[in-house]
Write an enzyme that holds these catalytic residues in place. Structure first.
Site, PDB file in Angstrom:
ATOM      1  N   MET A  10      50.081  27.554 -15.127  1.00  0.00           N
ATOM      2  CA  MET A  10      49.865  28.951 -15.529  1.00  0.00           C
ATOM      3  C   MET A  10      48.391  29.374 -15.383  1.00  0.00           C
ATOM      4  O   MET A  10      47.737  29.655 -16.356  1.00  0.00           O
ATOM      5  CB  MET A  10      50.320  29.131 -16.990  1.00  0.00           C
ATOM      6  N   GLN A  52      55.817  37.632 -20.040  1.00  0.00           N
ATOM      7  CA  GLN A  52      54.598  38.123 -20.683  1.00  0.00           C
ATOM      8  C   GLN A  52      54.532  39.648 -20.640  1.00  0.00           C
ATOM      9  O   GLN A  52      54.314  40.314 -21.655  1.00  0.00           O
ATOM     10  CB  GLN A  52      53.353  37.564 -19.976  1.00  0.00           C
ATOM     11  N   THR A  83      46.033  27.025 -20.345  1.00  0.00           N
ATOM     12  CA  THR A  83      45.917  28.472 -20.235  1.00  0.00           C
ATOM     13  C   THR A  83      45.486  29.003 -21.592  1.00  0.00           C
ATOM     14  O   THR A  83      45.893  28.456 -22.625  1.00  0.00           O
ATOM     15  CB  THR A  83      47.249  29.128 -19.822  1.00  0.00           C
ATOM     16  N   ASN A  84      44.683  30.055 -21.588  1.00  0.00           N
ATOM     17  CA  ASN A  84      44.290  30.680 -22.855  1.00  0.00           C
ATOM     18  C   ASN A  84      45.412  31.538 -23.430  1.00  0.00           C
ATOM     19  O   ASN A  84      45.750  31.436 -24.609  1.00  0.00           O
ATOM     20  CB  ASN A  84      43.046  31.555 -22.650  1.00  0.00           C
ATOM     21  N   CYS A 197      39.896  33.031 -19.721  1.00  0.00           N
ATOM     22  CA  CYS A 197      41.070  32.834 -18.893  1.00  0.00           C
ATOM     23  C   CYS A 197      40.712  31.664 -17.991  1.00  0.00           C
ATOM     24  O   CYS A 197      39.603  31.618 -17.436  1.00  0.00           O
ATOM     25  CB  CYS A 197      41.396  34.082 -18.076  1.00  0.00           C
ATOM     26  N   THR A 198      41.616  30.717 -17.849  1.00  0.00           N
ATOM     27  CA  THR A 198      41.257  29.473 -17.165  1.00  0.00           C
ATOM     28  C   THR A 198      40.970  29.652 -15.681  1.00  0.00           C
ATOM     29  O   THR A 198      40.448  28.740 -15.042  1.00  0.00           O
ATOM     30  CB  THR A 198      42.362  28.415 -17.364  1.00  0.00           C
TER      31      THR A 198
END
Length: 230
Positions: A10, A52, A83-84, A197-198
Site C-alpha cells: 500500500m 478508502q 503505510t501511514n 505518507c510512505t
C-alpha cells in the site's frame, strides 16, 4: 532476532523501501552476511484504495486483519503496517491478533521528541491530514502541535500521492509543489515536516530543503530493526 511481519502493498513501491532499509540497517548493526528475519504479506492496493475513497474503513480493516492473522500464523513476532493512512484501523487489527503492531505515528512522535520539535507540519494523504487518528497520536502522546496545509494544498498533495507516487511516477513539478507547501507550513511556525505518507520520500529528501524532514518510512523501518534486535 525477532521476526518482523511486514503488512505491505500500500503501495508496493514503499513496501520495497521498507524491505531495503530494514535489511541495510541489520547489516550495518550486525555486519557479515546478516539480514532481517521478515515475513511479508502484500495486499492488492487497488482493492484497498477503492474502499478508502468510499469511506468503507470497516471493510479495509477486515482485509488487513486477515492479512495480519496470516503474518502471525507465519511466526511474525510483531507487525509493521507499511503505510501511514491505514493506521486509521490499526486498533481494529490489533483486536484480531495476539502480537503487537509497531505504530508508525508513535515511532515518528518519539523521533520528533528526541529532536526537540514542539510544532510540526504534516504531509500525507487527505485522510491522514484531515482526520484525527494520526495527528492525535502525536499531539496526545508526545505533546507536539501538528499543523496541516489548507484545503487546496491538501488536495494537491493527495492527488500527487495516488496518481503519481503510488505508480512510481516522479515529476519535478510535483516536487516544486510539495516544497512550496512545506515552506508555507514552515512560515506558520512548523519546526519540521513529517513526510506522513510512505511514498513521499520517493519525491522529497533532506537535500531538497533546509527545513528539517521526518521521513516516516525511514523512521518506522529503523524502529522495526530496534524492536527486532531487542
Amino acid at each position: 532476532m525477532k521476526t518482523i511481519g511486514l503488512l505491505g502493498g500500500m503501495s508496493w513501491e514503499s513496501t520495497a523501501l521498507y524491505y531495503k532499509k530494514i535489511n541495510e540497517e541489520i547489516k550495518e548493526q550486525l555486519g557479515g552476511l546478516h539480514s532481517a528475519k521478515i515475513v511479508l504479506y502484500s495486499v492488492d492496493f487497488e482493492e484497498i484504495e477503492k474502499l478508502q475513497h468510499l469511506g468503507k474503513w470497516d471493510e479495509t480493516a477486515k482485509i488487513l486483519s486477515n492479512a495480519a492473522k496470516n503474518l502471525e500464523n507465519a511466526s511474525a513476532d510483531f507487525i509493521v503496517i507499511c503505510t501511514n493512512t491505514m493506521h486509521k484501523v490499526a486498533s481494529i487489527i490489533e483486536q484480531n491478533i495476539n502480537i503487537p503492531i509497531l505504530h508508525i505515528a508513535n515511532a515518528t512522535g518519539k523521533k520528533l521528541q528526541e529532536e526537540g520539535i514542539k510544532k510540526v507540519g504534516l504531509l500525507g494523504t487527505a485522510f491522514t491530514m484531515n482526520q484525527e487518528f494520526y495527528k492525535d497520536t502525536i499531539s496526545n502522546n508526545f505533546d507536539i502541535e501538528v499543523i496541516v496545509p489548507n484545503d487546496d494544498d491538501i488536495q494537491i498533495i493527495h492527488k500527487i500521492i495516488y496518481e503519481q507516487l503510488c505508480l512510481g511516477i516522479i515529476k519535478e513539478e510535483s516536487k516544486k509543489q510539495y516544497l512550496r507547501i512545506m515552506q508555507k507550513l514552515h512560515n506558520q511556525g512548523a519546526e519540521g515536516i513529517i513526510l506522513g505518507c510512505t511514498e513521499i520520500g520517493m519525491l522529497i529528501c533532506q537535500e531538497d530543503t533546509n527545513i528539517k524532514l521526518f521521513d516516516t518510512t525511514h523512521i518506522h523501518a529503523l524502529e522495526a530493526v530496534k524492536e527486532a534486535l531487542k
